[in-house]
Design a protein around this motif. Sequence first.
Motif, PDB file in Angstrom:
ATOM      1  N   HIS A 221       0.810  -1.219   0.000  1.00 49.55           N
ATOM      2  CA  HIS A 221       0.000   0.000   0.000  1.00 49.55           C
ATOM      3  C   HIS A 221       0.847   1.275   0.000  1.00 49.55           C
ATOM      4  N   ARG A 222       1.920   1.277   0.775  1.00 50.56           N
ATOM      5  CA  ARG A 222       2.804   2.446   0.805  1.00 50.56           C
ATOM      6  C   ARG A 222       3.950   2.214  -0.174  1.00 50.56           C
ATOM      7  N   VAL A 223       4.067   3.099  -1.147  1.00 47.17           N
ATOM      8  CA  VAL A 223       4.993   2.879  -2.256  1.00 47.17           C
ATOM      9  C   VAL A 223       5.880   4.104  -2.438  1.00 47.17           C
ATOM     10  N   LEU A 224       7.174   3.868  -2.578  1.00 49.67           N
ATOM     11  CA  LEU A 224       8.158   4.916  -2.858  1.00 49.67           C
ATOM     12  C   LEU A 224       8.628   4.789  -4.298  1.00 49.67           C
ATOM     13  N   ILE A 225       8.419   5.831  -5.096  1.00 51.72           N
ATOM     14  CA  ILE A 225       8.960   5.888  -6.454  1.00 51.72           C
ATOM     15  C   ILE A 225      10.308   6.586  -6.356  1.00 51.72           C
ATOM     16  N   GLU A 226      11.370   5.808  -6.521  1.00 51.64           N
ATOM     17  CA  GLU A 226      12.712   6.337  -6.259  1.00 51.64           C
ATOM     18  C   GLU A 226      13.467   6.734  -7.519  1.00 51.64           C
ATOM     19  N   GLY A 227      13.120   6.178  -8.646  1.00 57.88           N
ATOM     20  CA  GLY A 227      13.863   6.550  -9.840  1.00 57.88           C
ATOM     21  C   GLY A 227      13.589   5.592 -10.987  1.00 57.88           C
ATOM     22  N   GLY A 228      14.180   5.946 -12.105  1.00 58.07           N
ATOM     23  CA  GLY A 228      14.898   7.170 -12.368  1.00 58.07           C
ATOM     24  C   GLY A 228      13.993   8.338 -12.699  1.00 58.07           C
ATOM     25  N   ALA A 229      14.587   9.330 -13.323  1.00 64.43           N
ATOM     26  CA  ALA A 229      13.861  10.557 -13.615  1.00 64.43           C
ATOM     27  C   ALA A 229      12.653  10.310 -14.522  1.00 64.43           C
ATOM     28  N   LEU A 230      12.797   9.435 -15.508  1.00 61.73           N
ATOM     29  CA  LEU A 230      11.693   9.153 -16.435  1.00 61.73           C
ATOM     30  C   LEU A 230      10.538   8.483 -15.700  1.00 61.73           C
ATOM     31  N   THR A 231      10.858   7.500 -14.871  1.00 60.00           N
ATOM     32  CA  THR A 231       9.817   6.795 -14.125  1.00 60.00           C
ATOM     33  C   THR A 231       9.092   7.747 -13.175  1.00 60.00           C
ATOM     34  N   LEU A 232       9.848   8.534 -12.428  1.00 56.61           N
ATOM     35  CA  LEU A 232       9.237   9.478 -11.499  1.00 56.61           C
ATOM     36  C   LEU A 232       8.380  10.498 -12.254  1.00 56.61           C
ATOM     37  N   SER A 233       8.870  10.984 -13.376  1.00 53.72           N
ATOM     38  CA  SER A 233       8.121  11.962 -14.167  1.00 53.72           C
ATOM     39  C   SER A 233       6.805  11.369 -14.663  1.00 53.72           C
ATOM     40  N   ARG A 234       6.813  10.110 -15.064  1.00 54.03           N
ATOM     41  CA  ARG A 234       5.579   9.474 -15.547  1.00 54.03           C
ATOM     42  C   ARG A 234       4.553   9.349 -14.430  1.00 54.03           C
ATOM     43  N   PHE A 235       4.980   8.995 -13.231  1.00 49.15           N
ATOM     44  CA  PHE A 235       4.047   8.893 -12.105  1.00 49.15           C
ATOM     45  C   PHE A 235       3.512  10.269 -11.731  1.00 49.15           C
ATOM     46  N   LEU A 236       4.350  11.290 -11.804  1.00 51.10           N
ATOM     47  CA  LEU A 236       3.899  12.652 -11.512  1.00 51.10           C
ATOM     48  C   LEU A 236       2.905  13.121 -12.561  1.00 51.10           C
ATOM     49  N   ALA A 237       3.217  12.912 -13.830  1.00 52.14           N
ATOM     50  CA  ALA A 237       2.340  13.354 -14.912  1.00 52.14           C
ATOM     51  C   ALA A 237       0.992  12.641 -14.874  1.00 52.14           C
ATOM     52  N   ALA A 238       0.990  11.393 -14.393  1.00 48.71           N
ATOM     53  CA  ALA A 238      -0.245  10.612 -14.340  1.00 48.71           C
ATOM     54  C   ALA A 238      -1.091  10.922 -13.114  1.00 48.71           C
TER      55      ALA A 238
END
Length: 265
Positions: free
Chosen positions: A191-208
């Motif tokens: 349930h608790r999830v940390l998106i740590e990297g990289g920049a592309l992966t983090l950007s996709r989660f932010l954009a979504a």
Amino acid sequence: MTEQSVNAGNSPDRLETLSDIDWSHIRAARDGADLQIAEPWRSVFAPLLAPTTRASFVIGQIGQSLDGRIATASGHSHYINGPAAIAHLHRLRALVDAVVVGIGTVLADDPQLTVRRVEGPSPARVVIDPQGRMPRGAKLLAADGCRRIVVTRPRAAADLPGDVERLDIDDDAGVLAPAAIVRALTGLGLHRVLIEGGALTLSRFLAAGCLQRLHVVMAPLIIGSGPAGLSLPTIDRLEQALRPPMRAWRLDQDLLLDLDLGAGG
């Protein structure tokens, strides 16, 4: 006479060294106890420790320079942030159920994704690998008692050790939707999830819109070139930019920006 900084009166609060007792209280709160720590640490960790019985809480973390770079043009990035910021990252790992990275981070850095700088359990390690490129000898696949999960497409020919879980998700033109990944991890009890990297992966989660919180840790250096930390779809006007509520704290030599993105979970 020492010249005083022009910003001295408005300087962000300093996050003092976290005591072992306070850290034990924070870890206990992860398991349902009341969060018995004072400000400002309480504000830093309270959102992550809220109950998540049925929903998910997704937090992202990124370390970057003042000009938004995560590495030099040659890829050198160890380490942009100081020891206190790295310890903060390890605390986040210790408080989540799963830490997520993209396959690009695995191939470039071969991270362990374990908790080493502080006391606490290591989370499940999750890799987003749509094309089945995961190397069998990657450090994060080490059999150490933690769950290891590779998220991929149903038709991807991933060569994984037998004790590594494979999580198939339908893709859209080779891209695995962040929301679908979060739902699938929640279905596995993560349930608790940390998106740590990289920049592309983090950007996709932010954009979504899949992040509830984002910790941006800025180091006092200017790199001037190299990959950027975040890259989102193009906008035409500043009114379209994300403007999340934010709090700032001094984390030794670095600056921790805590962004409240308010994503639904």
